[in-house]
Scaffold this active site. Structure first.
Site, short mmCIF file in Angstrom:
data_model
loop_
_atom_site.label_atom_id
_atom_site.label_comp_id
_atom_site.label_asym_id
_atom_site.label_seq_id
_atom_site.Cartn_x
_atom_site.Cartn_y
_atom_site.Cartn_z
N GLU A 96 -11.51 0.56 -10.37
CA GLU A 96 -11.23 -0.18 -11.50
C GLU A 96 -11.88 -0.12 -12.81
O GLU A 96 -11.47 -0.10 -13.92
CB GLU A 96 -11.15 -1.69 -11.22
CG GLU A 96 -10.23 -2.03 -9.95
CD GLU A 96 -10.34 -1.42 -8.70
OE1 GLU A 96 -11.55 -1.06 -8.28
OE2 GLU A 96 -9.63 -1.32 -8.01
N ASP A 114 -5.28 -9.66 -8.19
CA ASP A 114 -5.06 -8.95 -9.31
C ASP A 114 -4.06 -8.32 -9.95
O ASP A 114 -3.61 -8.56 -10.85
CB ASP A 114 -6.26 -7.89 -9.10
CG ASP A 114 -6.04 -6.93 -7.34
OD1 ASP A 114 -4.76 -7.29 -6.94
OD2 ASP A 114 -6.78 -6.31 -7.05
N ARG A 124 0.54 3.94 -3.33
CA ARG A 124 -0.03 5.21 -2.97
C ARG A 124 1.24 6.07 -2.71
O ARG A 124 0.97 7.29 -3.31
CB ARG A 124 -0.79 4.85 -1.88
CG ARG A 124 -1.98 3.88 -2.17
CD ARG A 124 -2.93 4.02 -1.06
NE ARG A 124 -3.69 2.82 -0.92
CZ ARG A 124 -4.79 2.60 -0.66
NH1 ARG A 124 -5.58 3.63 -0.06
NH2 ARG A 124 -5.64 1.56 -0.38
N GLU A 143 0.74 -1.23 -0.18
CA GLU A 143 -0.32 0.07 -0.05
C GLU A 143 0.91 1.38 -0.06
O GLU A 143 0.54 2.13 -0.74
CB GLU A 143 -1.03 0.01 1.33
CG GLU A 143 -2.05 -1.25 1.47
CD GLU A 143 -3.04 -1.03 0.30
OE1 GLU A 143 -3.04 -0.23 -0.50
OE2 GLU A 143 -3.94 -1.82 0.02
C1 DMJ Z 1 -6.08 0.48 -5.26
O1 DMJ Z 1 -5.33 0.71 -3.98
C2 DMJ Z 1 -5.44 -0.16 -6.29
O2 DMJ Z 1 -5.87 0.03 -7.34
C3 DMJ Z 1 -5.05 -1.69 -5.87
O3 DMJ Z 1 -4.48 -2.31 -7.14
C4 DMJ Z 1 -6.23 -2.21 -5.86
N1 DMJ Z 1 -7.26 -1.67 -4.78
C5 DMJ Z 1 -7.18 -0.28 -4.94
C6 DMJ Z 1 -8.46 0.36 -5.40
O4 DMJ Z 1 -9.66 -0.46 -5.41
#
Ligand code: DMJ
Length: 656
Positions: A546, A375, A229, A225
């Site tokens: 997404e 994902d 971010r 995270e």
């Molecule tokens: C974000 O922090 C990123 O896109 C991550 O890859 C998946 N989750 C969240 C958004 O949904």
């Protein structure tokens, strides 16, 4: 009394005949009497004639009054467009005045629609006019998104400045991500892209003045995270503000950006990465630990000892770019080592379980899915390949990433794709018990990153038209792009099927083997109500990006205008149901009921991703072109490095 019908056809004819002239109320009445059905019908009816004249006069009066109400009427109309772009019935039983008002309301002014690609006609003037109209419509939409971003930022600034996230209902901040002011860093490059210089300054100076003490004092953060971010946000801010030379242009901006010297962003990024490095160096395998205590520079596995597969494989864009900028290979080496290690592990048709052990270096459990914890493994395979294929990691070849990606997508197509019944939505399911277990028709909203990734992989970021013209697309690429469009449609319908027009966190799909009754989305006019099942526990919406992310990529690549309309509908639904008057936007607890119950949290990715992708969707495709920039999984754009410009990375951001 016989009501004389004035049809929309009649109104349309009047409008067409008077296109270039304003007509007085008197002319409206006399022309209606002399030329319309009214004249014919009134010839045989004395009382009827009188009543009809009175009615027309009354309606003409309403028309004039309505026209004079100008801007307020227009904004009222905007509010009355529902998420499918149709006029909404506000409430039942409004009586005649409301009916008359609605009857005479001008058709809502939707931003213009583009004709399907290649059907603009031969007339270049008409095409140009159309183009101008499109640009205008896009500018209006972009402004609305920028206003939404400002509203979100203002709520955060007023009630939570310096906290990770805003709780917009209780009007306070919360540190859910370790206390590094995550919303500030996540938002900065969005403000840059939108040209909102005052916000760029506020965020930029906070990063200059306050972030260092946070890095020194704060405790535990999650490696993934924080990388996507905060590190990603800092690196992107550095890149978009032109690096050391501080001039922008190459990514399409026309605005001079204020804020601190961009070198500050790189300095902060390096300080943060130096602390995060311990997650790699203290692990006995190439798989990093998931948690880091920044002030101690110590790292720890998650309580269950496992790391998420998506987390360990979604660090490479950021760490590798930092190595290129800083000249220190240690960041890229550590991160790329993870992928090189993953390459050696056994997989199931290219698909991988969602957990991995940093102690053994092996996957753990059987659960295979492209939703949470799986994902961005698939996303980064192709994005890291795109980022580095022209540059090479320390001279090494990254084509293995493309091979892993291609194999994985074959696996997705063979094992995870099915069609729902009765209407045949193409969705991506899961294999919770691995290769020998059964297919489970559950799809997280998170999986909606996949259309964008598939499209990027198919054309390498070029438009489909150009990729085809240059003979770059294989049969498989063409197939993958088609699959991207099919899944995109499903993601859109996950929004469209609900009462609010917003998607749930998770959907299940009706198949021959699977059905649950009574769990529908609530939009009675959706033809997919019977296909999409939404369990009570899955009905929340966290303002996730997404779907709009994929809409942005698919629109760039296919140039199909329907993606603009879908994005606009989704944006309007966010505006209608998640905007908090006092500032900010809230998550929702249930997207299937009106009004939807709210959840007291504005996630950082709403500013970092959702609004950024919407803004870019409606904008000029020369801004951050997808063959020159790759977006990390938190929507922070980083440049694609090419051989020959490795020693001067800022050239890409400076050459206009
Ligand atoms: C974000 O922090 C990123 O896109 C991550 O890859 C998946 N989750 C969240 C958004 O949904």
């Amino acid at each position: 009394m016989a009501v004389l019908p004035i049809t929309s056809h009649d109104l349309q004819s009047d409008y067409d005949n008077a296109k270039f002239r304003r007509r007085s109320a008197f002319k409206v009445i006399t022309q209606a009497v002399l030329t319309s059905n009214v004249r014919r019908n009134c010839g045989s009816c004395g009382v009827g004639k009188l009543l009809a004249l009175l009615m027309i006069a009354g309606l003409a009066f309403l028309t004039v009054a309505h026209t004079n109400s100008g801007i307020s009427a227009a904004s009222e109309i905007v509010q009355h467009i529902n998420v499918r772009g149709e006029e909404k019935v506000i409430t039942e039983g409004h009586g005649n005045a409301e009916l008359l008002k609605r009857f005479w309301r001008k058709p809502p002014r939707l931003p213009p629609r583009l004709p399907p690609h290649g059907k603009a006609g031969n007339n270049s003037l008409a095409a140009e006019a159309h183009n101008q109209q499109h640009i205008l419509g896009s500018a209006v939409r972009q402004n609305k998104v920028a206003e939404a971003f400002r509203h979100a930022w203002t709520g955060y600034k007023n009630y939570a400045m310096g906290s990770d996230e805003l709780m917009p209902l209780s009007k306070r901040g919360v540190d859910g991500l370790g206390g590094l002011g995550a919303t500030i860093v996540d938002s900065l490059d969005t403000a840059m892209i939108m040209g909102l210089n005052d916000i760029v300054q506020e965020a930029g100076y906070w990063i200059e003045k306050k972030l260092p003490e946070r890095l020194n004092e704060k405790g535990q953060v999650n490696l993934f995270e924080t990388t996507i971010r905060v590190l990603g946000g800092l690196l992107s801010a550095y890149c978009l503000s032109g690096g050391e030379n501080g001039t922008t242009g190459g990514w399409g901006s026309r605005t001079r950006l204020d804020g601190p010297n961009p070198a500050i962003y790189l300095e902060r990024a390096q300080d943060l990465a130096d602390r995060l490095m311990v997650a790699f160096t203290s692990s006995p395998t190439p798989i990093p630990y998931s948690d880091v205590i920044l002030r101690e520079r110590s790292a720890h596995p998650a309580p269950d000892g496992l790391s998420s597969t998506s987390e360990v494989s979604s660090l490479q864009l950021e760490f590798w770019y930092l190595s290129k900028l800083s000249g220190n290979p240690k960041y890229g080496d550590a991160a790329m080592h993870v992928l090189e290690h993953l390459k050696t592990l056994p997989k199931f048709e290219g698909l991988v379980p969602i957990y991995i052990s940093p102690h053994s270096g092996h996957f753990s459990g059987q659960n295979i899915r492209l939703g949470s914890r799986g994902d961005s493994y698939y996303e980064y395979l192709v994005k890291v390949w795109l980022q580095q294929r022209g540059a090479g990691h320390g001279g090494s070849d990254v084509s293995y990433l493309r091979e892993m990606y291609d194999e994985a997508i074959k696996g997705v197509k063979n094992r995870l794709i099915q069609k729902s019944i009765p209407k045949g939505l193409v969705f991506v399911g899961e294999l919770p018990s691995g290769e020998d277990g059964s297919f489970y028709p559950k799809m997280d909203h998170l999986v909606c990153f996949l259309p964008g990734t598939l499209a990027l992989g198919a054309t390498r970021g070029l438009t489909k038209q150009r990729a085809m013209e240059e003979g770059l697309m294989t049969i498989e690429d063409i197939e993958n792009l088609k699959l991207a469009e099919d899944i995109m449609k499903t993601c859109y319908e996950m929004y469209s099927v609900t009462t609010t027009g917003l998607a749930p966190e998770i959907a299940h799909f009706h198949t021959k083997e699977f059905y649950e009754d009574g769990l529908q989305g609530g939009n009675k006019s959706s033809e997919f109500l019977g296909d999409i099942i939404i369990r009570y526990a899955d009905r929340h919406n966290l303002l996730r990006p997404e779907t709009v992310e994929s809409l942005f990529v698919l629109h760039r690549i296919t140039q199909d205008p329907k993606y603009l309309e879908w994005g606009w509908q989704i944006f309007q639904a966010f505006e209608s149901h998640t905007k908090v008057d006092s500032g900010g936007y809230s998550s929702l607890n249930d997207v299937t009921i009106l009004p939807p119950p709210r959840r007291d949290k504005m996630e950082t990715f709403f500013l970092g991703e959702t609004l950024k992708y919407l803004y870019l969707l409606f904008g000029d495709s020369n801004v951050l072109p997808l063959d020159k920039f790759v977006f990390n999984t938190e929507a922070h754009p980083l440049p694609i490095i090419r051989k020959g410009v490795e020693n001067d990375l800022t050239t890409q951001t400076q050459a206009s």
